[in-house]
Design a protein around this motif. Structure first.
Motif, PDB file in Angstrom:
ATOM      1  N   LEU A  12       0.829  -1.200   0.000  1.00  0.00           N
ATOM      2  CA  LEU A  12       0.000   0.000   0.000  1.00  0.00           C
ATOM      3  C   LEU A  12       0.865   1.254   0.000  1.00  0.00           C
ATOM      4  O   LEU A  12       0.477   2.280  -0.565  1.00  0.00           O
ATOM      5  N   SER A  13       2.034   1.169   0.627  1.00  0.00           N
ATOM      6  CA  SER A  13       2.959   2.306   0.609  1.00  0.00           C
ATOM      7  C   SER A  13       3.403   2.622  -0.810  1.00  0.00           C
ATOM      8  O   SER A  13       3.551   3.781  -1.199  1.00  0.00           O
ATOM      9  N   THR A  14       3.589   1.569  -1.592  1.00  0.00           N
ATOM     10  CA  THR A  14       3.967   1.760  -2.980  1.00  0.00           C
ATOM     11  C   THR A  14       2.881   2.535  -3.721  1.00  0.00           C
ATOM     12  O   THR A  14       3.156   3.506  -4.433  1.00  0.00           O
ATOM     13  N   LEU A  15       1.635   2.120  -3.555  1.00  0.00           N
ATOM     14  CA  LEU A  15       0.513   2.786  -4.210  1.00  0.00           C
ATOM     15  C   LEU A  15       0.437   4.248  -3.789  1.00  0.00           C
ATOM     16  O   LEU A  15       0.196   5.136  -4.625  1.00  0.00           O
ATOM     17  N   LEU A  16       0.659   4.505  -2.496  1.00  0.00           N
ATOM     18  CA  LEU A  16       0.621   5.876  -1.985  1.00  0.00           C
ATOM     19  C   LEU A  16       1.706   6.724  -2.630  1.00  0.00           C
ATOM     20  O   LEU A  16       1.442   7.832  -3.127  1.00  0.00           O
ATOM     21  N   ILE A  17       2.936   6.224  -2.630  1.00  0.00           N
ATOM     22  CA  ILE A  17       4.065   6.984  -3.182  1.00  0.00           C
ATOM     23  C   ILE A  17       3.870   7.228  -4.675  1.00  0.00           C
ATOM     24  O   ILE A  17       4.103   8.333  -5.177  1.00  0.00           O
ATOM     25  N   ILE A  57      10.418  11.759 -18.525  1.00  0.00           N
ATOM     26  CA  ILE A  57      11.326  11.288 -17.475  1.00  0.00           C
ATOM     27  C   ILE A  57      11.161   9.795 -17.186  1.00  0.00           C
ATOM     28  O   ILE A  57      11.798   9.259 -16.285  1.00  0.00           O
ATOM     29  N   GLY A  58      10.311   9.127 -17.982  1.00  0.00           N
ATOM     30  CA  GLY A  58      10.011   7.730 -17.732  1.00  0.00           C
ATOM     31  C   GLY A  58      10.947   6.752 -18.416  1.00  0.00           C
ATOM     32  O   GLY A  58      12.008   7.126 -18.942  1.00  0.00           O
ATOM     33  N   PRO A  59      10.555   5.480 -18.452  1.00  0.00           N
ATOM     34  CA  PRO A  59      11.410   4.408 -18.999  1.00  0.00           C
ATOM     35  C   PRO A  59      11.790   4.593 -20.455  1.00  0.00           C
ATOM     36  O   PRO A  59      12.833   4.113 -20.893  1.00  0.00           O
ATOM     37  N   HIS A  60      10.943   5.296 -21.236  1.00  0.00           N
ATOM     38  CA  HIS A  60      11.251   5.512 -22.649  1.00  0.00           C
ATOM     39  C   HIS A  60      11.950   6.843 -22.886  1.00  0.00           C
ATOM     40  O   HIS A  60      12.190   7.217 -24.037  1.00  0.00           O
ATOM     41  N   GLY A  61      12.249   7.550 -21.794  1.00  0.00           N
ATOM     42  CA  GLY A  61      12.910   8.840 -21.918  1.00  0.00           C
ATOM     43  C   GLY A  61      14.177   8.897 -21.094  1.00  0.00           C
ATOM     44  O   GLY A  61      15.136   8.169 -21.351  1.00  0.00           O
ATOM     45  N   LEU A  62      14.175   9.736 -20.067  1.00  0.00           N
ATOM     46  CA  LEU A  62      15.368   9.940 -19.241  1.00  0.00           C
ATOM     47  C   LEU A  62      15.565   8.855 -18.186  1.00  0.00           C
ATOM     48  O   LEU A  62      16.593   8.841 -17.514  1.00  0.00           O
ATOM     49  N   LYS A  63      14.578   7.993 -18.020  1.00  0.00           N
ATOM     50  CA  LYS A  63      14.670   6.863 -17.073  1.00  0.00           C
ATOM     51  C   LYS A  63      14.925   7.325 -15.636  1.00  0.00           C
ATOM     52  O   LYS A  63      15.683   6.721 -14.883  1.00  0.00           O
ATOM     53  N   LEU A  64      14.266   8.409 -15.236  1.00  0.00           N
ATOM     54  CA  LEU A  64      14.440   8.924 -13.876  1.00  0.00           C
ATOM     55  C   LEU A  64      13.516   8.242 -12.875  1.00  0.00           C
ATOM     56  O   LEU A  64      13.734   8.319 -11.670  1.00  0.00           O
ATOM     57  N   LEU A  65      12.483   7.596 -13.375  1.00  0.00           N
ATOM     58  CA  LEU A  65      11.534   6.906 -12.504  1.00  0.00           C
ATOM     59  C   LEU A  65      11.484   5.428 -12.882  1.00  0.00           C
ATOM     60  O   LEU A  65      11.707   5.066 -14.044  1.00  0.00           O
ATOM     61  N   PRO A  66      11.206   4.564 -11.913  1.00  0.00           N
ATOM     62  CA  PRO A  66      11.265   3.113 -12.169  1.00  0.00           C
ATOM     63  C   PRO A  66      10.121   2.609 -13.052  1.00  0.00           C
ATOM     64  O   PRO A  66       9.023   3.161 -13.061  1.00  0.00           O
ATOM     65  N   THR A  67      10.393   1.536 -13.752  1.00  0.00           N
ATOM     66  CA  THR A  67       9.387   0.907 -14.609  1.00  0.00           C
ATOM     67  C   THR A  67       8.190   0.423 -13.797  1.00  0.00           C
ATOM     68  O   THR A  67       7.044   0.479 -14.265  1.00  0.00           O
ATOM     69  N   SER A  68       8.438  -0.039 -12.579  1.00  0.00           N
ATOM     70  CA  SER A  68       7.351  -0.540 -11.737  1.00  0.00           C
ATOM     71  C   SER A  68       6.316   0.543 -11.453  1.00  0.00           C
ATOM     72  O   SER A  68       5.116   0.260 -11.348  1.00  0.00           O
ATOM     73  N   MET A  69       6.764   1.799 -11.336  1.00  0.00           N
ATOM     74  CA  MET A  69       5.831   2.902 -11.123  1.00  0.00           C
ATOM     75  C   MET A  69       4.919   3.067 -12.330  1.00  0.00           C
ATOM     76  O   MET A  69       3.693   3.232 -12.196  1.00  0.00           O
ATOM     77  N   TYR A  70       5.488   2.986 -13.512  1.00  0.00           N
ATOM     78  CA  TYR A  70       4.712   3.165 -14.731  1.00  0.00           C
ATOM     79  C   TYR A  70       3.779   1.979 -14.968  1.00  0.00           C
ATOM     80  O   TYR A  70       2.687   2.142 -15.516  1.00  0.00           O
ATOM     81  N   ASP A  71       4.206   0.804 -14.544  1.00  0.00           N
ATOM     82  CA  ASP A  71       3.326  -0.362 -14.629  1.00  0.00           C
ATOM     83  C   ASP A  71       2.089  -0.169 -13.754  1.00  0.00           C
ATOM     84  O   ASP A  71       0.972  -0.561 -14.123  1.00  0.00           O
ATOM     85  N   THR A  72       2.297   0.450 -12.585  1.00  0.00           N
ATOM     86  CA  THR A  72       1.173   0.734 -11.685  1.00  0.00           C
ATOM     87  C   THR A  72       0.281   1.811 -12.274  1.00  0.00           C
ATOM     88  O   THR A  72      -0.949   1.693 -12.285  1.00  0.00           O
ATOM     89  N   TRP A  73       0.904   2.883 -12.769  1.00  0.00           N
ATOM     90  CA  TRP A  73       0.131   3.974 -13.370  1.00  0.00           C
ATOM     91  C   TRP A  73      -0.734   3.487 -14.536  1.00  0.00           C
ATOM     92  O   TRP A  73      -1.841   3.984 -14.733  1.00  0.00           O
ATOM     93  N   SER A  74      -0.237   2.546 -15.305  1.00  0.00           N
ATOM     94  CA  SER A  74      -0.974   2.079 -16.472  1.00  0.00           C
ATOM     95  C   SER A  74      -2.300   1.440 -16.100  1.00  0.00           C
ATOM     96  O   SER A  74      -3.194   1.329 -16.945  1.00  0.00           O
ATOM     97  N   GLY A  75      -2.443   1.014 -14.854  1.00  0.00           N
ATOM     98  CA  GLY A  75      -3.696   0.421 -14.407  1.00  0.00           C
ATOM     99  C   GLY A  75      -4.678   1.420 -13.829  1.00  0.00           C
ATOM    100  O   GLY A  75      -5.837   1.084 -13.557  1.00  0.00           O
ATOM    101  N   TYR A  76      -4.232   2.661 -13.619  1.00  0.00           N
ATOM    102  CA  TYR A  76      -5.110   3.673 -13.022  1.00  0.00           C
ATOM    103  C   TYR A  76      -6.277   4.051 -13.928  1.00  0.00           C
ATOM    104  O   TYR A  76      -7.395   4.290 -13.466  1.00  0.00           O
TER     105      TYR A  76
END
Length: 461
Positions: A12-17, A57-76
């Motif tokens: 749940l902390s992951t979802l919050l962050i 800033i994501g995985p297809h750009g500057l890679k500043l944020l983790p892929t796992s975050m974008y995997d979570t966002w894709s389900g929102y």
């Protein structure tokens, strides 16, 4: 990569962050929207700006944020779109006298037929040319109406639909199509207005008027002296907070939608939740009107909740666009966009003058902006063509919305077309859409809505 990678996955902390990061992106988008004039002038939403920052800033750009975050966002998106649709029909009242007076019926005809055009032409082109030449999935032909008339919110919400139909590329391509449509609506619409002024099609601005001045409305922060409440308090705080009450209603609507989805799944595989949540909301609204709880329902609060969900939806959906997929489909996207662009502009100049008895350009331009971009673009273009809002186009647009928005341009029919395409094929569905469009015009002709009118288009010198 930022240290956020250290956050434990699957908690749940992951979802919050991850949600907090979306909020930070929105704040950055707001600041850029307010400070960079070009974004203000063309009313680019802060959520869209934030989404593109997330993409960079994501995985297809500057890679500043983790892929796992974008995997979570894709389900929102699939969750948030249900929140957007669930209360859409709650509290809506219809004034049939004003519908007739303001030409809301011709606007409704324009909206529906332009959607059928955006379904029919792309599906036919895909079946006859794009699939044989490029080998792309026939569902590619459904993306234009999703992205152009539906916008980024609908495109994000349709990700689930395409995944259920084994066309995972559809999510990124739908969002890309929405971006193309937004640019076409803003740039193409502005060019059309300048052309119309020179031709004398506009009734509320002339050649001496400066169109750029009418687009300079800040559309940003509202001064303290002009701020108004966007919702009202309907429940005593010791009972429950007003927003909690309205969220509870939305929850029931979505739950009813989920039950409906479970019932029809064996018969209509792949039907998404959000249009059924819309039906759930309608059912809840009918029941509430028969109880004392109806006194506590505030449409403004529903709209605030919808707007919040939509902003987060757009950011998460745009940020998770797959750049490699977009590049892979570059030529089909380009060909489709050019063909539909010419079709829409031809539709605009041929149909608009023939179904609106008065102020055909003003009524048509708000609908063109909406059918290629979003409602805000339609309002912007109308404000350019009618700075003082002297025409009935704005009122008619609002009156026709309950009969259009829940179905086409991102509603129930939009969600169903891909399912029909898989079941019956792109070419039959495309032809059927064009046939329905023609039938609508035939009916309009019979009832006197379709014919030459005494307006500036037919009486120009």
């Amino acid at each position: 990569m930022l240290p956020i990678e250290s956050v434990e996955s699957g908690t749940l902390s992951t979802l919050l962050i991850y949600t907090i990061c979306l909020g930070i992106l929105i704040l950055i988008g707001i600041i850029i929207r307010l400070k960079v004039k070009i974004f203000t002038k063309f009313i680019i939403p802060a959520s869209l700006i934030a989404g593109f920052i997330g993409l960079i800033i994501g995985p297809h750009g500057l890679k500043l944020l983790p892929t796992s975050m974008y995997d979570t966002w894709s389900g929102y998106a699939t969750i948030l779109i249900s929140i957007v649709f669930a209360p859409m029909l709650i509290g809506i009242t219809v004034n049939f006298k004003r519908i007739k007076e303001t030409q809301a019926i011709p606007q409704l005809v324009f909206s529906w037929t332009s959607s059928f055009l955006q379904w029919g032409i792309p599906l036919i082109i895909t079946a006859l040319f794009l699939t044989p030449v490029f080998g792309i999935d026939p569902l590619f032909g459904t993306l234009v109406e999703v992205g152009w008339s539906g916008g980024h919110g609908t495109a994000g919400g349709m990700i689930e639909v395409y995944e259920n139909l084994n066309y995972s590329d559809g999510g990124s391509l739908g969002l890309t199509t929405a971006t193309v449509g937004l640019l076409i609506g803003i740039i193409g619409g502005t060019i059309l207005i300048n052309y119309a002024v020179r031709k004398g099609y506009t009734n509320y601005i002339g050649i001496k008027d400066t169109i750029t001045d009418s687009t300079s409305a800040t559309m940003g922060l509202i001064p303290k002296s002009e701020q108004k409440s966007s919702s009202v308090k309907t429940v005593q705080s010791e009972v429950v907070e007003g927003y909690a009450f309205h969220v509870a209603i939305i929850s029931i609507a979505i739950f009813i939608g989920w039950i409906l989805q479970t019932i029809i799944e064996p018969f209509v595989p792949g039907m998404p939740l959000f249009p059924l949540a819309l039906i759930g909301g309608f059912i809840v609204g009918v029941i509430l009107k028969r109880t004392t709880l109806w006194e506590a329902v505030d449409v403004g609060t529903f709209r605030n909740i919808q707007g919040t969900a939509l902003d987060f939806l757009v950011v998460s959906a745009v940020a998770t666009i797959s750049i490699p997929i977009v590049l892979e489909y570059f030529w089909p996207l380009l060909i489709m966009s050019i063909v539909v662009l010419f079709c829409m502009f031809g539709f605009f100049f041929y149909i608009g003058p023939r179904i609106f008895a008065k102020d055909w350009f003003e009524h048509s331009i708000i609908l063109l902006g909406t059918s290629t971009g979003v409602a805000a673009v339609g309002y912007m273009l109308l404000r350019m063509a009618d700075p003082k809002m002297e025409s009935d186009a704005y009122v008619a647009y609002g009156l026709r919305s309950p009969f259009s928005s829940p179905f086409a341009g991102g509603g129930l029919v939009t969600a169903s077309i891909p399912i029909f395409t898989v079941s019956f094929g792109a070419l039959p569905v495309g032809i059927a859409c064009i046939v329905v469009m023609i039938l609508i015009f035939v009916v309009c002709k019979i009832f006197g809505l379709y014919g030459r009118h005494n307006n500036s288009y037919f009486n120009r010198e």
